[in-house]
Write an enzyme that holds these catalytic residues in place. Structure first.
Site, PDB file in Angstrom:
ATOM      1  N   CYS A 255       0.793  -1.191  -0.141  1.00 36.06           N
ATOM      2  CA  CYS A 255       0.053   0.450   0.117  1.00 36.06           C
ATOM      3  C   CYS A 255       0.667   1.145   0.127  1.00 36.06           C
ATOM      4  CB  CYS A 255      -1.357  -0.020   1.096  1.00 36.06           C
ATOM      5  SG  CYS A 255      -2.199   1.207   0.794  1.00 36.06           S
ATOM      6  N   HIS A 357      -3.983  -5.048  -0.418  1.00 39.62           N
ATOM      7  CA  HIS A 357      -3.703  -5.578   1.341  1.00 39.62           C
ATOM      8  C   HIS A 357      -3.331  -6.955   0.924  1.00 39.62           C
ATOM      9  CE1 HIS A 357      -2.945  -2.395   3.516  1.00 39.62           C
ATOM     10  NE2 HIS A 357      -4.214  -1.819   3.150  1.00 39.62           N
ATOM     11  N   GLU A 359      -3.232  -8.840   3.078  1.00 35.61           N
ATOM     12  CA  GLU A 359      -3.797  -9.448   4.720  1.00 35.61           C
ATOM     13  C   GLU A 359      -4.096  -9.258   5.422  1.00 35.61           C
ATOM     14  OE1 GLU A 359      -3.413  -5.624   5.056  1.00 35.61           O
ATOM     15  OE2 GLU A 359      -2.128  -6.364   4.053  1.00 35.61           O
TER      16      GLU A 359
END
Length: 382
Positions: A255, A357, A359
């Site tokens: 990001c 993202h 995660e």
């Protein structure tokens, strides 16, 4: 909600919405953005990347499963305010420790409900993300408009230092295979968790940490975290990355970290009209294409990932240099909705990053392979 205070939302172009307040009472300023995820409101509220933003949820019903500390992505609510169609009057979940409204109130975050979020989102899509204010205490819309037009814009805002840790800390097993220094530009808890699970012991350092301090720790790799604000304003981070790259230390960014890596490698960034925020963005992975120049980052051929995203700025794919300060930089991922850049890699150095993202909590999980990709890169360069 019958006893809730009246609340007003005013955008910088004068567009006004009247609703009911929930959470904290007061006045909150920020950039008005929207997120299309159906679940995960607590993860959104506690994501440091949403610092100084008023987040609108497109899904109409929020708060039905309450809030629980285990799901937080940082140690506090990060948004300035929360905008929903309907805030649940009751929550039901065996893990919940409190309600959405109580969580906002405890954090001092102002919420507004019972407004036409569909109309608001359509307006942002057409006019672009803009400054706004939510207030339960100032009924005068002219006064609110005056104040919001005096509020700072997101362009040029260096916010990473406002959400970053102020002290170095260690996390993860001492006998981990890899020692990684992680820059905290607004790092999320699940990123730390998955890096630990991948075999990394992390030394998390403040956003302004110098390259010399990082390299003195002799890390196997460097991680560049997500975070809020304009990447062009994070000058210390860009300068540090530019010093780390030529040492050949494997580097992975997510990001904001992706954008800072791009800036350090000679590319440009720009502000998107209304950004990408949601849990259903389709991204094509080109690293596995037959003509890929980074085969060490390839999966089995080209693939498409459904991803979670949260960013208002993007890397200009046309600006990725062929002969930059660290050689060629190539695009590895592309957004299938608007063809914006979603990933890059340096051809001659062990560094890569993605805009989305991997995660993602609560999901999707299509891109979690990237943490293994990072450890593979460190293993080859140990």
């Amino acid at each position: 909600m019958a006893t809730a205070p009246t609340a007003t939302l005013v955008l910088e172009d004068g567009t006004t919405f009247r609703g009911l307040g929930f959470g904290a009472e007061g006045t909150a300023f920020g950039e008005v953005v929207f997120n299309t995820a159906l679940t995960g409101y607590q993860e959104i509220l506690t994501d440091p990347s949403y610092h100084r933003q008023l987040v609108t949820m497109t899904y109409p019903h929020m708060g039905n499963y309450g809030m629980t500390p285990e799901d937080a992505e940082s140690n506090r609510v990060q948004v300035s305010g929360f905008i929903v169609r309907e805030a649940a009057r009751m929550h039901s979940n065996h893990r919940a420790k409190g309600s959405l409204g109580d969580g906002l109130a405890d954090a001092g975050a102002v919420g507004i409900a019972e407004i036409d979020t569909r109309r608001l989102v359509r307006h942002i899509r057409e006019a672009g993300a803009m400054r706004g204010v939510i207030s339960t205490e100032i009924p005068d819309t002219d006064e609110l408009l005056r104040r919001v037009q005096e509020a700072p814009t997101m362009e040029g805002a260096e916010l990473a230092s406002e959400v970053s840790t102020t002290e170095v800390y260690e996390i993860g097993p001492d006998d981990a295979r890899f020692r990684v220094v992680a820059y905290d530009f607004g790092i999320k808890t699940n990123i730390v968790r998955l890096l630990n699970d991948a075999g990394c012991h992390l030394t998390v350092v403040p956003a302004g940490t110098s390259a010399q301090d990082v390299l003195a720790r002799e890390p196997d790799g460097v991680f560049l975290s997500n975070g809020p604000g304009d990447p062009a304003a994070v000058k210390a981070g860009i300068a540090a990355i530019a010093e780390i790259l030529p040492t050949g230390t494997p580097t992975f960014g997510i990001c904001l970290g992706h954008q800072l890596l791009a800036k350090a490698a000679g590319a440009d960034t720009y502000k998107l009209k209304f950004g990408h925020r949601g849990a259903n963005h389709a991204v094509r992975n080109d690293a596995g294409a037959p003509d890929s120049r980074v085969p060490h980052l390839a999966r089995a051929g080209e693939s498409v990932e459904i991803t979670s995203q949260n960013h208002g700025f993007a890397v200009d794919a046309e600006s990725l240099p062929e002969d930059g300060p660290f050689g060629a930089v190539v695009q590895t991922h592309v957004n299938l909705s608007d063809w914006t850049n979603e990933g890059l890699a340096l051809v001659d150095l062990p560094a890569f990053s993605v805009q989305y993202h991997p995660e993602a909590a609560p999901g999707p999980h299509d891109a979690r392979y990237l943490f293994g990709q990072f450890t593979d890169l460190m293993e080859r360069h140990q």
